[in-house]
Enzyme design. Structure first.
Site, PDB file in Angstrom:
ATOM      1  N   GLU A 145     -37.926 -25.977 -15.212  1.00 37.29           N
ATOM      2  CA  GLU A 145     -36.880 -26.338 -14.254  1.00 37.29           C
ATOM      3  C   GLU A 145     -35.855 -27.287 -14.874  1.00 37.29           C
ATOM      4  OE1 GLU A 145     -39.215 -27.752 -10.847  1.00 37.29           O
ATOM      5  OE2 GLU A 145     -39.170 -25.724 -10.054  1.00 37.29           O
ATOM      6  N   ASP A 165     -46.356 -22.028  -6.397  1.00 36.33           N
ATOM      7  CA  ASP A 165     -45.905 -23.399  -6.157  1.00 36.33           C
ATOM      8  C   ASP A 165     -46.366 -23.993  -4.830  1.00 36.33           C
ATOM      9  OD1 ASP A 165     -44.636 -25.741  -6.529  1.00 36.33           O
ATOM     10  OD2 ASP A 165     -42.629 -24.920  -6.787  1.00 36.33           O
ATOM     11  N   GLU A 218     -44.536 -30.387   1.180  1.00 33.52           N
ATOM     12  CA  GLU A 218     -43.239 -29.785   0.880  1.00 33.52           C
ATOM     13  C   GLU A 218     -43.083 -28.390   1.497  1.00 33.52           C
ATOM     14  OE1 GLU A 218     -42.502 -29.454  -3.317  1.00 33.52           O
ATOM     15  OE2 GLU A 218     -40.647 -28.343  -3.028  1.00 33.52           O
TER      16      GLU A 218
HETATM   17  C1  BDP Z   1     -41.509 -27.871  -6.865  1.00 32.50           C
HETATM   18  C2  BDP Z   1     -40.655 -28.915  -6.223  1.00 32.50           C
HETATM   19  C3  BDP Z   1     -39.840 -29.696  -7.231  1.00 32.50           C
HETATM   20  C4  BDP Z   1     -40.768 -30.248  -8.315  1.00 32.50           C
HETATM   21  C5  BDP Z   1     -41.580 -29.115  -8.901  1.00 32.50           C
HETATM   22  C6  BDP Z   1     -42.621 -29.600  -9.884  1.00 32.50           C
HETATM   23  O1  BDP Z   1     -39.771 -28.283  -5.316  1.00 32.50           O
HETATM   24  O2  BDP Z   1     -39.176 -30.721  -6.565  1.00 32.50           O
HETATM   25  O3  BDP Z   1     -40.031 -30.886  -9.290  1.00 32.50           O
HETATM   26  O4  BDP Z   1     -42.291 -28.450  -7.881  1.00 32.50           O
HETATM   27  O5  BDP Z   1     -43.787 -29.572  -9.544  1.00 32.50           O
HETATM   28  O6  BDP Z   1     -42.385 -27.360  -5.904  1.00 32.50           O
HETATM   29  O7  BDP Z   1     -42.280 -29.983 -10.998  1.00 32.50           O
END
Ligand code: BDP
Length: 718
Positions: free
Chosen positions: A309, A383, A411
């Site tokens: 990401e 996720d 979340e």
């Molecule tokens: C996702 C979240 C994000 C996190 C990412 C992570 O939306 O904010 O940075 O996981 O785990 O679910 O790195």
């Protein structure tokens, strides 16, 4: 009649007395006086005082906790003594600090324990009856103390005590996704509890209460900072602030960890590169780590999110994850520090099913990590969804210790307005069988190290703690923090047992309350699955904030950022084909494990659309078509929220008005959100199925266009 009225008034008054307004700050450590007269008398008969020899800050905490708790629970003034001068003393300490304990014949039991396990037994020493709480270290005594108090809070008997308890995993951690500016990524309980600006000078008493609450459930590590890391945390001024927190947490057995931003050598070190094989970079980290340990001698180590990401990482220099992790591991090894490298890695340049990417990247690296590296793997491959099959990495990397990453902050499970008790989710993953070494190779055994004999092992969870007065925003979400700690200590505990403990301590031990609330808590996560993501649907939440439904989103630049990527609804059907005819993510599971999902006609229905693209008219075990089953789930899920709401209203006599009203209002919000999920998803999927919502159900009162038009630019946690 008059007598009945009088008795009723008395009962009512006593309930009022019990139910004084509370804001939830005390968590499960309220220690309210026991109301049951027989019980309180029994405890008073068994406990006359506390015998603890002060030897350390940790032991002093245990002493304070025991005396204040017992004074309050038993409405009595506990004697504190260093001499065995009466019957029924609680004798707490390590054998090395207390000769009474040393000579109590407990060596065989103590020898079997590690340095965190504890023993609680009844003994007669020098003709005096007593209760011994002991372990090999001070912190073990503290854990035993909290366990003992939990026994009293939950009304357990103190005769024939034979408690021997040791943690199932070594690292039991919270991951705070907290930023420098006190925002919390995916936080729904206010701002960060770390006030960086006033640290190190001002120690907010909340830091102490945080440590105490964590120690009470066995949590022994905390990563203070966001995985999307900021290198500023590694500068001298911030290390002093971290050090101040470490000083507060140390007597509670909690180590601090930080997230390491991979590009820190460039950002704060003024180097031109962060290439892990560059000698200057290696030297920079060595110096930095030395500096950290000068400030914090028992610093735990680093948690690293790399090349995922948009985060920097070794692949930016054409190096591997092992190159990156091992470079840090070598630098931190002299201090017994560890590196926790995250496996949540997917690249938005990679067209392969996101489900498969981490496995692709990491399995070839098995056996190449240094011995002080753990790989932290999310419970599922996508996720933190309301329901996910276990991550295929579990069982697939026997030479690497895999650490579990759960998400306690909700979340993807309704965030701050939803009751979703997560113990059943944690248990579901832990009890899944990977079949990596034949039947019974559960995820729990991978994680606790017993399957592949790893000494280093752990469970972490993304925290749900914030500055809200009750810590977690939704008062019932405290139970998820609690469940995480309890399960990390002992993953064999049932969800019901954890819910019961928590409810008794946090609210009430009345049978009428527990009879309703234990099942209500334990079914709540399944209800959320039903009205959000039934039958294996996933990742159809609103873009970026993940609040509410948005299965229609298809305009984001990368395919896997769009919900349509995950549900793949079309006129033929719905679901992600991950079998051999599709992405074949299933091939990443061991053959016996994938059997339960491989064939559409026998696939576990709760994961059906996770693995298969299924025709709308496909018949399910209920006899309903897939479309009707989808409707059934959405309507049933939403109506279960209504039922929870109705049940909660009946709990009014057992709960103080402040918390009762807050939860009551939140159930109403949750109900409205459940209707929103139900209506929006069904109206949208109906544009593909072209089938009617069965006539027994009330029709959505708004249009799909209305739901599509909703915007939440200021939703929390982004
Ligand atoms: C996702 C979240 C994000 C996190 C990412 C992570 O939306 O904010 O940075 O996981 O785990 O679910 O790195």
């Amino acid at each position: 009649m008059i007598i009945r009225k009088f008795v009723f008034t008395l009962m009512y008054c006593s309930l009022l007395f019990v139910c004084k307004a509370e804001n939830g700050y005390e968590l499960w450590l309220r220690y309210l006086p026991i109301n049951d007269k027989t019980l309180i008398q029994k405890y008073r008969n068994n406990i006359s005082g506390v015998l603890i020899i002060s030897t350390s800050a940790t032991i002093d905490i245990a002493k304070r906790e025991l005396t204040t708790a017992l004074n309050s629970l038993l409405r009595a003034q506990m004697v504190t003594t260093e001499k065995l001068d009466r019957n029924n003393l609680i004798v707490a300490g390590t054998p090395s600090a207390n000769s009474l304990i040393k000579n109590a014949g407990l060596e065989p039991m103590l020898n079997q324990l590690d340095d965190e396990g504890f023993i609680i037994v009844n003994k007669i020493i020098n003709t005096k009856k007593c209760i011994i709480i002991t372990g090999n270290t001070d912190v073990a005594v503290l854990y035993g103390t909290f366990h003992f108090l939990r026994m009293i809070q939950t009304g357990q008997s103190l005769s024939s005590l034979q408690v021997v308890s040791a943690p199932h995993v070594k690292l039991r951690m919270l991951n705070h996704w907290d930023n420098l500016d006190r925002t919390v990524e995916r936080g729904y309980a206010g701002s960060s509890i770390w006030n960086w600006h006033t640290l190190p000078g001002y120690i907010d008493p909340r830091y102490i209460d945080y440590a105490r609450a964590n120690a009470s459930i066995g949590i022994n590590g905390t990563v203070l900072t966001n995985v999307n890391a900021n290198a500023v945390f590694l500068t001298p001024a911030y290390l002093q602030k971290v050090s101040a927190l470490a000083d507060v947490f140390r007597p509670y057995g909690i180590k601090v960890y930080l997230t390491a931003r991979f590009s820190a050598p460039i950002e704060i070190g003024k180097l031109k590169t962060a290439d892990p094989l560059d000698p200057q970079v290696q030297e920079w980290w060595k110096q930095k780590i030395q500096e950290i340990y000068r400030e914090i001698p028992d610093f735990g180590g680093f948690l690293v999110k790399a090349n995922s990401e948009g985060q920097p990482g070794p692949q930016d220099y054409k190096r591997t994850h092992t190159d990156g992790a091992n470079m840090l591991a070598d630098a931190i090894a002299p201090y017994n520090g560890i590196v926790i490298w995250r496996a949540f890695v997917y690249s938005n340049e990679n067209p392969v099913d996101r489900h498969k990417q981490a496995y692709h990247d990491f399995v070839p690296l098995d056996g190449q990590f240094k011995s002080n590296v753990l790989l932290q793997v999310k419970n599922g491959a996508i996720d933190f969804m309301p329901r996910e099959p276990f991550h295929p990495l579990f069982g697939a990397m026997p030479k690497t210790p895999l650490m579990m990453e759960f998400q306690v902050t909700q979340e993807y499970l309704g965030q701050g307005t939803t009751l979703a008790f997560l113990a059943p989710l944690f248990k579901e993953t832990m009890e899944s069988d990977t079949y990596s070494k034949g039947k019974g190779s559960t995820v729990a055994k991978v994680i606790d190290g017993s399957l592949d004999r790893h000494v280093l092992n752990g469970i972490a969870a993304v925290s749900n703690i914030g500055s809200d007065i009750n810590w977690t925003g939704h008062p019932l979400s405290q139970a998820n923090w609690y469940a995480l700690g309890r399960l990390a200590w002992d993953h064999s505990l049932t969800s019901e047992k954890i819910a019961e403990e928590w409810l008794r301590m946090t609210f009430s031990s009345r049978d009428e309350f527990l009879k309703i609330m234990i099942p209500l808590m334990c079914e709540s996560r399944e209800t959320v699955v039903q009205y959000m993501n039934p039958l294996g649907l996933h990742h159809i939440m609103g873009t970026s904030h993940h609040y509410g439904p948005a299965p229609w989103v298809n305009t984001l630049s990368r395919p896997e950022w769009n919900p349509v990527y995950y549900h793949k609804a079309d006129s033929a059907g719905i679901g992600f084909d991950r079998t051999a005819t599709g992405s074949n993510a299933l091939s990443q599971y061991f053959p016996e494990a994938r059997k339960r999902w491989e064939d559409v006609s026998t696939c576990e229905e709760k994961n059906l659309l996770w693995f298969h693209h299924v025709p709308w008219t496909f018949k399910l075990r209920s006899g309903r078509t897939l479309w009707d089953e989808l409707c059934y789930n959405y309507y049933t899920g939403a109506s279960k929220v209504k039922q929870m709401q109705v049940s909660w209203k009946k709990m009014q006599p057992f709960v103080d008005s402040q918390r009762f009203n807050q939860i009551d209002m939140l159930f109403q919000v949750q109900y409205e959100e459940a209707l929103w999920w139900r209506n929006a998803c069904l109206l949208y999927f109906q544009t593909f199925s072209s089938m009617p919502i069965p006539s027994q159900y009330e029709k959505p009162d708004k249009t799909l266009e209305y739901y599509k038009s909703l915007r939440f630019p200021f939703a929390p946690g982004i």
